[in-house]
Design a protein around this motif. Sequence first.
Motif, PDB file in Angstrom:
ATOM      1  N   ALA A  81      92.168 -13.491 129.667  1.00  0.00           N
ATOM      2  CA  ALA A  81      93.406 -12.793 130.036  1.00  0.00           C
ATOM      3  C   ALA A  81      94.395 -12.802 128.875  1.00  0.00           C
ATOM      4  N   GLU A  82      94.489 -13.925 128.195  1.00  0.00           N
ATOM      5  CA  GLU A  82      95.386 -14.021 127.040  1.00  0.00           C
ATOM      6  C   GLU A  82      94.922 -13.095 125.917  1.00  0.00           C
ATOM      7  N   ALA A  83      93.619 -13.061 125.668  1.00  0.00           N
ATOM      8  CA  ALA A  83      93.082 -12.176 124.623  1.00  0.00           C
ATOM      9  C   ALA A  83      93.317 -10.717 124.993  1.00  0.00           C
ATOM     10  N   GLU A  84      93.177 -10.390 126.274  1.00  0.00           N
ATOM     11  CA  GLU A  84      93.421  -9.019 126.718  1.00  0.00           C
ATOM     12  C   GLU A  84      94.890  -8.643 126.516  1.00  0.00           C
ATOM     13  N   ALA A  85      95.790  -9.583 126.814  1.00  0.00           N
ATOM     14  CA  ALA A  85      97.217  -9.320 126.595  1.00  0.00           C
ATOM     15  C   ALA A  85      97.498  -9.111 125.109  1.00  0.00           C
ATOM     16  N   HIS A  86      96.886  -9.934 124.259  1.00  0.00           N
ATOM     17  CA  HIS A  86      97.067  -9.765 122.809  1.00  0.00           C
ATOM     18  C   HIS A  86      96.502  -8.424 122.347  1.00  0.00           C
ATOM     19  N   LEU A  91      97.304  -2.934 120.487  1.00  0.00           N
ATOM     20  CA  LEU A  91      97.093  -1.505 120.682  1.00  0.00           C
ATOM     21  C   LEU A  91      98.424  -0.759 120.729  1.00  0.00           C
ATOM     22  N   ALA A  92      99.397  -1.322 121.455  1.00  0.00           N
ATOM     23  CA  ALA A  92     100.719  -0.690 121.525  1.00  0.00           C
ATOM     24  C   ALA A  92     101.370  -0.639 120.139  1.00  0.00           C
ATOM     25  N   LEU A  93     101.246  -1.729 119.388  1.00  0.00           N
ATOM     26  CA  LEU A  93     101.806  -1.751 118.036  1.00  0.00           C
ATOM     27  C   LEU A  93     101.097  -0.750 117.131  1.00  0.00           C
ATOM     28  N   PHE A  94      99.789  -0.653 117.277  1.00  0.00           N
ATOM     29  CA  PHE A  94      99.019   0.304 116.485  1.00  0.00           C
ATOM     30  C   PHE A  94      99.444   1.733 116.803  1.00  0.00           C
ATOM     31  N   GLN A  95      99.636   2.024 118.097  1.00  0.00           N
ATOM     32  CA  GLN A  95     100.070   3.366 118.491  1.00  0.00           C
ATOM     33  C   GLN A  95     101.465   3.658 117.958  1.00  0.00           C
ATOM     34  N   GLU A  96     102.358   2.660 118.037  1.00  0.00           N
ATOM     35  CA  GLU A  96     103.709   2.850 117.502  1.00  0.00           C
ATOM     36  C   GLU A  96     103.664   3.050 115.993  1.00  0.00           C
ATOM     37  N   LEU A  97     102.828   2.275 115.327  1.00  0.00           N
ATOM     38  CA  LEU A  97     102.677   2.421 113.884  1.00  0.00           C
ATOM     39  C   LEU A  97     102.143   3.809 113.545  1.00  0.00           C
ATOM     40  N   GLY A  98     101.168   4.281 114.331  1.00  0.00           N
ATOM     41  CA  GLY A  98     100.624   5.613 114.116  1.00  0.00           C
ATOM     42  C   GLY A  98     101.682   6.690 114.296  1.00  0.00           C
TER      43      GLY A  98
END
Length: 176
Positions: A81-86, A91-98
């Motif tokens: 669960a912790e790995a999924e949250a990370h 993914l959100a940071l990658f999308q924002e960076l994109g």
Amino acid sequence: SPRAAGSLYSLGLLAERRGDRAGARAAYDQLLKSHPTSDEAALARYAPSAQELADRDGHKLYQAIAHRAQGVAARLRGELAEAEAHLNTALALFQELGARWQTARTQVELGRALRRSQRLESENQSLRREGLPDLVTESSAMRATARLMARVAPSDANALLLGEHGVGKEIAARWL
């Protein structure tokens, strides 16, 4: 004697409870050596059979493994669960960076297009003036006429040039 057999049996049980399998087996082996095997029924009262020992050890081992497996499974579920949250955060940071990169790229492209447009506009103005004859604008009337021609030249408006022969109507027409 039955009392000695009971003592050896008790020592075996105590060793078992402490987890000392070797000590338990040694006590049971001593019990078997000290009592002849002809009286197996009496011996069975004091010493557990090898199958009983294996069954008890196997059951305890199974319980220990099951308990440990439950703990490991719970810990792994938590870590998953912790790995999924990370992963979701990454993914959100990658999308924002994109999105930021795309915005920056668009800004760079717009800057290039603007500079190119300005360069082309400057080049157009330069080319328009390049083939133009020089106008002599020393008098105030000619300067006013040149300013008016400079305002009219970029537009698509038609111009009517009137004047006497030799005043430069043809030069003014080429300039416009």
